[in-house]
Design an enzyme around this catalytic site. Structure first.
Site, PDB file in Angstrom:
ATOM      1  N   LYS A 167      -1.048  -2.782  -7.967  1.00  0.00           N
ATOM      2  CA  LYS A 167      -1.448  -1.621  -7.163  1.00  0.00           C
ATOM      3  C   LYS A 167      -0.649  -0.375  -7.532  1.00  0.00           C
ATOM      4  CE  LYS A 167      -2.631  -4.513  -3.146  1.00  0.00           C
ATOM      5  NZ  LYS A 167      -4.091  -4.472  -3.198  1.00  0.00           N
ATOM      6  N   GLN A 203       0.811  -1.213   0.000  1.00  0.00           N
ATOM      7  CA  GLN A 203       0.000   0.000   0.000  1.00  0.00           C
ATOM      8  C   GLN A 203       0.850   1.272   0.000  1.00  0.00           C
ATOM      9  OE1 GLN A 203      -3.253   0.358  -0.364  1.00  0.00           O
ATOM     10  NE2 GLN A 203      -3.691  -1.821  -0.400  1.00  0.00           N
TER      11      GLN A 203
END
Length: 407
Positions: A222, A199
């Site tokens: 991501k 993240q």
């Protein structure tokens, strides 16, 4: 070369000019810029061949593209050498590779593995497996009311600790974890430090060599790459001592009838045919991020996060689960008080707003917070204030639908 923030959205064909969709689920997977989509298409149209196997032209070209992608990843995360980058299909596979090939080899009965309560299941369940099989103990560092790990929790890293594995940014809370003191204490007791940067890697510069970490895991999808490519990074001397995870083609040095010797790092961990196009796309995604520049990415996302938090916090019926803004990155978890998050997300979808609802693969954290689930909006460099305004307006309309039932 740098891109202006207002021009970036144009690079993403799924959302540019599409008023039907406000995409706020980049924490699950980011949208892909045209250059990344083109890189995948170009690979299959012009260079589709298996790597490491053919002496003919396009196989050699494909191998070179794959190796170039590895070198780009290594440079992007400041690895000491490209060989420290192991391609996996995602961060989950990377975590499992590490658990099986390092954890089971180096953890014994009575030892301890330390993680935080914020961990994604991918950085939790594999360590449960290691602890169970080796009769070791899985120890948690907990967060306090500020949604951060207090310094006192670091005392749980002791002489019994063999592995400490923590997220750099919580996928639920957006908490930016201060990993430096954790890594320092980890090494002080002779343990190894693992970072889950899934993240973080698209939202802030990452220098793994300077971090002091021993291993790290993340997913390419991501950070604007195609689905199907993740990374395990590790210090070369540690990777070199680890046994391979999956046996078969392309990870061997020599095979005899009764025994096999293995290829060097990283090839010994990359058995079989890899998703070469996804790896190539990750290299192109890194090029794209460097074209934008970290200053633009960080400044744009920081301003947008502050704007979104200000707008949502002004709604009296909203509960936000987040640290102070200076310690928060890209993720906003919230609930409309008294309304189930799945209902909220479904109604937001009717307004074209895409957010995640559920436990976000972090059930122990949810239990610690005293909730079953939350809504989660995650922002990226291609979002703008209009997206936030659409989210806030949709939340307001959703609340109005339930207001008479909430009393």
């Amino acid at each position: 070369m740098t891109k202006k923030a207002e021009d970036i959205r144009k690079d993403f064909p799924l959302i540019f000019g599409n008023d039907k969709i406000v995409y706020l689920d980049s924490g699950a997977t980011s949208q892909k810029p045209r250059c990344v989509l083109d890189a995948v298409e170009t690979f299959y149209e012009r260079y589709n061949a298996n790597i490491h196997r053919g002496a003919y032209g396009i196989s050699v070209e494909a191998t070179a593209m794959y190796d170039e992608a590895r070198a780009k990843v290594a440079s992007f995360i400041h690895a000491s050498r490209p060989e420290e980058v192991v391609f996996c299909k995602n961060a989950t596979e990377a975590a499992n590779l590490l658990a099986y090939c390092y954890g089971l080899e180096n953890v014994g009965e009575g030892d301890e593995i330390v993680i935080s309560i914020m961990e994604h299941h991918s950085n939790l369940v594999p360590w449960q497996m290691v602890a169970r099989q080796k009769k070791a103990k899985l120890v948690y560092m907990y967060i306090d009311g500020t949604y951060t790990i207090p310094q006192s929790e670091l005392s749980k890293i002791t002489e019994k600790t063999k592995i400490v594995s923590v997220t750099a940014v919580s996928n639920v809370l957006g908490t930016i974890v201060d990993t430096a003191p954790i890594i320092e204490r980890t090494h002080a007791v002779g343990a190894v430090a693992v970072l889950d940067i899934s993240q973080a890697v698209a939202h802030m510069p990452t220098d793994l060599s300077a971090s002091g970490a021993d291993f790290a895991i993340f997913s390419g999808h991501k950070m604007y790459g195609a689905l199907g490519c993740g990374v395990l990074w590790g210090k070369y001397e540690l990777l070199d001592k680890m046994p391979p995870f999956i046996m078969g083609g392309d990870m061997i040095e020599y095979v005899r009838e009764q025994e096999t010797t293995f290829a060097p790092v990283p090839q010994k961990f990359e058995a079989g045919t890899q998703d070469v196009a996804a790896a190539v796309s990750l290299g192109r995604a890194i090029d794209y991020m460097e074209e934008i520049g970290w200053e633009t990415i960080v400044e744009h996302e920081r301003k947008l996060l502050s704007y979104a938090m200000e707008k949502l916090s002004s709604l009296p019926y909203i509960t936000l689960y987040a640290p102070e803004i200076s310690k928060q990155c890209s993720v906003i978890s919230f609930n409309i008080n008294g309304v189930h998050p799945h209902d909220v997300a479904s109604i937001l979808d009717a307004y074209g707003v895409c957010v995640r609802s559920g436990n976000h693969c972090a059930q122990p954290l949810m239990s610690h917070l005293g909730v079953d689930s939350t809504c989660r909006a995650t922002i990226s460099v291609y979002n703008d204030e209009k997206d936030v305004d659409r989210l806030v307006s949709a939340v307001e309309q959703t609340y109005k639908r339930f207001e008479k039932y909430l009393g």
